[in-house]
Design a protein around this motif. Structure first.
Motif, PDB file in Angstrom:
ATOM      1  N   ARG A  11       5.396  12.894  13.713  1.00 58.84           N
ATOM      2  CA  ARG A  11       6.143  11.619  13.626  1.00 58.84           C
ATOM      3  C   ARG A  11       5.538  10.722  12.548  1.00 58.84           C
ATOM      4  O   ARG A  11       6.268  10.080  11.780  1.00 58.84           O
ATOM      5  N   PHE A  12       4.213  10.663  12.491  1.00 63.96           N
ATOM      6  CA  PHE A  12       3.504   9.871  11.485  1.00 63.96           C
ATOM      7  C   PHE A  12       3.905  10.327  10.081  1.00 63.96           C
ATOM      8  O   PHE A  12       4.268   9.506   9.232  1.00 63.96           O
ATOM      9  N   HIS A  13       3.882  11.612   9.836  1.00 63.08           N
ATOM     10  CA  HIS A  13       4.272  12.124   8.521  1.00 63.08           C
ATOM     11  C   HIS A  13       5.750  11.885   8.236  1.00 63.08           C
ATOM     12  O   HIS A  13       6.121  11.643   7.082  1.00 63.08           O
ATOM     13  N   ALA A  14       6.587  11.929   9.252  1.00 62.36           N
ATOM     14  CA  ALA A  14       8.015  11.687   9.054  1.00 62.36           C
ATOM     15  C   ALA A  14       8.274  10.254   8.583  1.00 62.36           C
ATOM     16  O   ALA A  14       9.074  10.038   7.660  1.00 62.36           O
ATOM     17  N   VAL A  15       7.615   9.267   9.173  1.00 60.03           N
ATOM     18  CA  VAL A  15       7.847   7.877   8.747  1.00 60.03           C
ATOM     19  C   VAL A  15       7.271   7.629   7.362  1.00 60.03           C
ATOM     20  O   VAL A  15       7.822   6.830   6.598  1.00 60.03           O
ATOM     21  N   ILE A  16       6.184   8.342   7.023  1.00 58.87           N
ATOM     22  CA  ILE A  16       5.666   8.242   5.657  1.00 58.87           C
ATOM     23  C   ILE A  16       6.686   8.834   4.686  1.00 58.87           C
ATOM     24  O   ILE A  16       6.996   8.233   3.658  1.00 58.87           O
ATOM     25  N   GLY A  17       7.239   9.985   5.027  1.00 63.06           N
ATOM     26  CA  GLY A  17       8.242  10.612   4.177  1.00 63.06           C
ATOM     27  C   GLY A  17       9.484   9.755   3.995  1.00 63.06           C
ATOM     28  O   GLY A  17      10.113   9.776   2.936  1.00 63.06           O
ATOM     29  N   ASP A  18       9.813   8.979   5.018  1.00 62.10           N
ATOM     30  CA  ASP A  18      10.963   8.065   4.950  1.00 62.10           C
ATOM     31  C   ASP A  18      10.635   6.758   4.234  1.00 62.10           C
ATOM     32  O   ASP A  18      11.520   5.921   4.049  1.00 62.10           O
ATOM     33  N   PHE A  21       7.823   1.510   5.798  1.00 63.24           N
ATOM     34  CA  PHE A  21       6.541   0.817   5.832  1.00 63.24           C
ATOM     35  C   PHE A  21       6.299   0.087   7.149  1.00 63.24           C
ATOM     36  O   PHE A  21       5.160  -0.006   7.602  1.00 63.24           O
ATOM     37  N   GLU A  22       7.341  -0.428   7.763  1.00 62.60           N
ATOM     38  CA  GLU A  22       7.184  -1.087   9.061  1.00 62.60           C
ATOM     39  C   GLU A  22       6.704  -0.083  10.111  1.00 62.60           C
ATOM     40  O   GLU A  22       5.793  -0.369  10.890  1.00 62.60           O
ATOM     41  N   ALA A  23       7.302   1.092  10.122  1.00 62.61           N
ATOM     42  CA  ALA A  23       6.892   2.125  11.085  1.00 62.61           C
ATOM     43  C   ALA A  23       5.509   2.671  10.758  1.00 62.61           C
ATOM     44  O   ALA A  23       4.718   2.954  11.667  1.00 62.61           O
ATOM     45  N   ASP A  26       3.041   0.230  12.000  1.00 60.12           N
ATOM     46  CA  ASP A  26       2.975   0.259  13.458  1.00 60.12           C
ATOM     47  C   ASP A  26       2.145   1.434  13.972  1.00 60.12           C
ATOM     48  O   ASP A  26       1.614   1.377  15.077  1.00 60.12           O
ATOM     49  N   PHE A  27       2.018   2.497  13.189  1.00 66.77           N
ATOM     50  CA  PHE A  27       1.214   3.641  13.617  1.00 66.77           C
ATOM     51  C   PHE A  27      -0.276   3.330  13.637  1.00 66.77           C
ATOM     52  O   PHE A  27      -1.023   3.894  14.431  1.00 66.77           O
ATOM     53  N   PHE A  28      -0.740   2.463  12.748  1.00 65.52           N
ATOM     54  CA  PHE A  28      -2.172   2.246  12.598  1.00 65.52           C
ATOM     55  C   PHE A  28      -2.726   1.216  13.581  1.00 65.52           C
ATOM     56  O   PHE A  28      -2.138   0.156  13.776  1.00 65.52           O
ATOM     57  N   ALA A  29      -3.889   1.527  14.163  1.00 68.84           N
ATOM     58  CA  ALA A  29      -4.650   0.548  14.932  1.00 68.84           C
ATOM     59  C   ALA A  29      -5.191  -0.497  13.953  1.00 68.84           C
ATOM     60  O   ALA A  29      -5.375  -0.200  12.764  1.00 68.84           O
ATOM     61  N   ILE A  48      -5.314  -0.433   4.452  1.00 70.89           N
ATOM     62  CA  ILE A  48      -4.635   0.860   4.412  1.00 70.89           C
ATOM     63  C   ILE A  48      -3.194   0.681   3.956  1.00 70.89           C
ATOM     64  O   ILE A  48      -2.701   1.402   3.082  1.00 70.89           O
ATOM     65  N   MET A  49      -2.504  -0.300   4.524  1.00 65.66           N
ATOM     66  CA  MET A  49      -1.109  -0.520   4.155  1.00 65.66           C
ATOM     67  C   MET A  49      -0.982  -0.984   2.706  1.00 65.66           C
ATOM     68  O   MET A  49      -0.026  -0.591   2.018  1.00 65.66           O
ATOM     69  N   ALA A  50      -1.912  -1.787   2.224  1.00 65.45           N
ATOM     70  CA  ALA A  50      -1.873  -2.201   0.814  1.00 65.45           C
ATOM     71  C   ALA A  50      -2.008  -0.974  -0.089  1.00 65.45           C
ATOM     72  O   ALA A  50      -1.301  -0.865  -1.106  1.00 65.45           O
ATOM     73  N   ALA A  51      -2.883  -0.044   0.283  1.00 62.91           N
ATOM     74  CA  ALA A  51      -3.054   1.185  -0.500  1.00 62.91           C
ATOM     75  C   ALA A  51      -1.787   2.049  -0.445  1.00 62.91           C
ATOM     76  O   ALA A  51      -1.374   2.610  -1.467  1.00 62.91           O
ATOM     77  N   PHE A  52      -1.167   2.154   0.725  1.00 66.30           N
ATOM     78  CA  PHE A  52       0.084   2.907   0.844  1.00 66.30           C
ATOM     79  C   PHE A  52       1.147   2.300  -0.057  1.00 66.30           C
ATOM     80  O   PHE A  52       1.858   3.021  -0.763  1.00 66.30           O
TER      81      PHE A  52
END
Length: 118
Positions: A11-18, A21-23, A26-29, A48-52
Motif C-alpha cells: 500500500r505504501f508503494h502504491a501511494v508513492i506510485g500514485d 503526497f497526502e497519503a 499519512d503513512f509516516f510516523a 522526509i516529505m520535503a525530500a519526497f
C-alpha cells in the motif's frame, strides 16, 4: 486480525506510485527515519516529505515495480524494486534497482525506511 507488513508495504508503494503526497505523509510516523545512499539520513516526517517532494519534482514520471515484498519481522517488510524516471532538469534517464526495509509501529505507521541501491 494481525498486522501484515507485506500488505502495508505494498500500500505504501502504491501511494508513492500514485504521487499521492497526502497519503504518503499519512503513512509516516512523526519521528520516522529514512536512510539512503542517495539522500543520506532524514529524520522526521516533515524532512522526509520535503525530500519526497523535491525528488518527484525532479523525477515526476517515475515508474517503480516491486519484484519481491517479503516479511522480515512482525512489523517489517523487505521490498526489492526497480525504477525508471527522467530528470525534469536534464532530460537524462534514471534507472535504479535496490531493496528497502520498511518498519512499522503498532499503529501501522512507517517508523523507518532503509534503502540500499544495487
Amino acid at each position: 486480525m494481525p498486522f501484515d507488513p507485506v500488505a502495508a508495504a505494498a500500500r505504501f508503494h502504491a501511494v508513492i506510485g500514485d504521487l499521492d503526497f497526502e497519503a504518503i505523509d499519512d503513512f509516516f510516523a512523526d519521528d520516522a527515519t529514512y536512510s539512503s545512499g542517495k539522500v543520506g539520513g532524514l529524520k522526521g516526517r516533515a524532512d522526509i516529505m520535503a525530500a519526497f517532494r523535491r525528488y518527484f519534482a525532479e523525477y515526476p514520471d517515475q515508474v517503480a515495480e516491486d519484484s519481491l515484498i517479503e516479511q522480515v519481522s512482525a512489523r517489517a517488510a523487505r521490498a526489492v524494486w526497480s525504477l525508471r524516471a527522467t530528470s525534469a532538469t536534464t532530460g537524462c534517464p534514471l534507472v535504479r534497482q535496490g531493496e528497502e526495509t520498511i518498519t512499522f509501529n503498532d499503529q501501522g505507521k512507517v517508523t523507518n525506511v532503509d534503502v540500499t541501491d544495487f
